[in-house]
Motif scaffolding. Structure first.
Motif, PDB file in Angstrom:
ATOM      1  N   THR A  30      21.963  11.181  23.292  1.00 14.09           N
ATOM      2  CA  THR A  30      22.984  11.779  23.387  1.00 14.09           C
ATOM      3  C   THR A  30      21.975  13.231  24.886  1.00 14.09           C
ATOM      4  O   THR A  30      23.311  13.340  25.704  1.00 14.09           O
ATOM      5  CB  THR A  30      23.044  12.838  22.506  1.00 14.09           C
ATOM      6  OG1 THR A  30      21.851  13.405  22.003  1.00 14.09           O
ATOM      7  CG2 THR A  30      23.702  11.539  21.654  1.00 14.09           C
ATOM      8  N   GLY A  54      26.067  11.957  25.460  1.00 14.82           N
ATOM      9  CA  GLY A  54      26.995  13.133  24.588  1.00 14.82           C
ATOM     10  C   GLY A  54      28.181  14.151  24.389  1.00 14.82           C
ATOM     11  O   GLY A  54      28.878  14.058  23.404  1.00 14.82           O
ATOM     12  N   ASP A  55      28.602  13.749  25.005  1.00 12.83           N
ATOM     13  CA  ASP A  55      29.976  13.525  25.878  1.00 12.83           C
ATOM     14  C   ASP A  55      31.112  12.895  25.877  1.00 12.83           C
ATOM     15  O   ASP A  55      32.642  13.061  26.263  1.00 12.83           O
ATOM     16  CB  ASP A  55      30.505  14.896  26.496  1.00 12.83           C
ATOM     17  CG  ASP A  55      29.669  15.039  27.869  1.00 12.83           C
ATOM     18  OD1 ASP A  55      30.216  16.340  28.479  1.00 12.83           O
ATOM     19  OD2 ASP A  55      29.661  13.672  28.144  1.00 12.83           O
ATOM     20  N   SER A  56      30.423  11.663  26.692  1.00 10.29           N
ATOM     21  CA  SER A  56      30.830  10.498  27.264  1.00 10.29           C
ATOM     22  C   SER A  56      31.081  10.779  28.126  1.00 10.29           C
ATOM     23  O   SER A  56      32.446  10.417  28.903  1.00 10.29           O
ATOM     24  CB  SER A  56      32.351  10.200  26.043  1.00 10.29           C
ATOM     25  OG  SER A  56      31.200   9.315  25.114  1.00 10.29           O
ATOM     26  N   ASP A  57      30.896  11.500  28.804  1.00 12.46           N
ATOM     27  CA  ASP A  57      31.503  11.950  30.526  1.00 12.46           C
ATOM     28  C   ASP A  57      31.245  10.592  30.899  1.00 12.46           C
ATOM     29  O   ASP A  57      29.817  10.858  30.978  1.00 12.46           O
ATOM     30  CB  ASP A  57      31.310  13.115  31.020  1.00 12.46           C
ATOM     31  CG  ASP A  57      31.620  13.509  32.139  1.00 12.46           C
ATOM     32  OD1 ASP A  57      30.377  14.567  33.120  1.00 12.46           O
ATOM     33  OD2 ASP A  57      32.218  12.786  32.789  1.00 12.46           O
ATOM     34  N   LYS A  74      27.613   6.843  20.374  1.00 15.65           N
ATOM     35  CA  LYS A  74      26.193   7.912  19.984  1.00 15.65           C
ATOM     36  C   LYS A  74      25.579   7.358  18.942  1.00 15.65           C
ATOM     37  O   LYS A  74      24.467   8.370  18.397  1.00 15.65           O
ATOM     38  CB  LYS A  74      26.565   9.405  20.430  1.00 15.65           C
ATOM     39  CG  LYS A  74      27.543  10.115  19.512  1.00 15.65           C
ATOM     40  CD  LYS A  74      27.700  11.845  20.288  1.00 15.65           C
ATOM     41  CE  LYS A  74      28.809  12.944  19.700  1.00 15.65           C
ATOM     42  NZ  LYS A  74      28.887  13.537  20.330  1.00 15.65           N
TER      43      LYS A  74
END
Lengths: 119, 107
Positions: A30, A54-57, A74
């Motif tokens: 992540t 980590g945040d799918s950005d 993740k």
């Protein structure tokens, strides 16, 4: 050992959908961006896009925006590249690669997934 | 989009030669330039990042220099294992671009 392991070769027909995978191990999945790179037969490297699990950005190359979808799960340390409708021109080797945590370079590469699209 | 060019596209050299490959960006990329080596049937391997930083485990005969729009990769004494294709790669504003590649083959 830090590694990215990609799913196996695929042979598909035009118009079919496909999702290939890239599983990371040996590091905090992540915390690192994962990029996808296309290499058509006998040609050079083309950056397609990149995702931060980590945040799918996610960011896409303008050349590939709308043509493919990059995602990640993740919970299983896996990134994906998918097509909804393949074309013969999608025939290529596809690599996933980890972006260096502090630098803008790809330090760990998967072994590649060969996608062949043919009627 | 930033465009990358490399010269030459092909380079014929002998073991022991000093080899230089040039990469140019269409606009300034500061020092956000990396170099990769790729052998047939294999994934690329990172050699140099941030224009001149040697990746861990890469032999010291490889070096990089430059900033702004012009960069070079130098192999001080070409070894048999170095015959391959070399790519530069830039980063700017969440976008990456690879150069077209330089193939180094045996003279």
């Amino acid at each position: 050992e830090v590694q990215l392991v990609q799913s196996g070769a695929e042979v598909k027909k035009p118009g079919e959908s496909l999702k290939i995978s890239c599983k990371g191990s040996g590091y905090s999945f992540t915390s690192y961006w994962i990029g996808w790179v296309r290499q058509m037969p006998g040609k050079g490297l083309e950056w397609m896009g990149i995702i931060y699990p980590g945040d799918s950005d996610t960011r896409y190359s303008p050349s590939f925006q709308g043509q493919v979808t990059i995602s990640a799960d993740k919970s299983i340390s896996t990134a994906y590249l998918q097509w909804s409708s393949l074309k013969a021109s999608d025939t290529a080797m596809y690599y996933c690669a980890r972006r260096h945590i502090e630098e803008y370079a790809f330090d760990i590469w998967g072994q590649g997934t060969m996608v062949t699209v043919s009627s | 989009d930033i465009q990358m060019t490399q010269s030459p596209s092909t380079l014929s050299a002998s073991v022991g030669d000093r080899v230089t490959i040039t990469c140019r960006a269409s606009q300034s990329i500061s020092s956000w330039l990396a170099w990769y080596q790729q052998k047939p049937g294999k994934a690329p391997k990172l050699l140099i990042y941030k224009a001149s930083s040697l990746e861990s485990g890469v032999p010291s005969r490889f070096s990089g220099s430059g900033s702004g729009t012009e960069f070079t990769l130098t192999i001080s004494s070409l070894q048999p294992d170095d015959f391959a294709t070399y790519y530069c790669q830039q980063y700017n504003s969440y976008s990456f671009t690879f150069g077209p590649g330089t193939k180094v083959d045996i003279k």
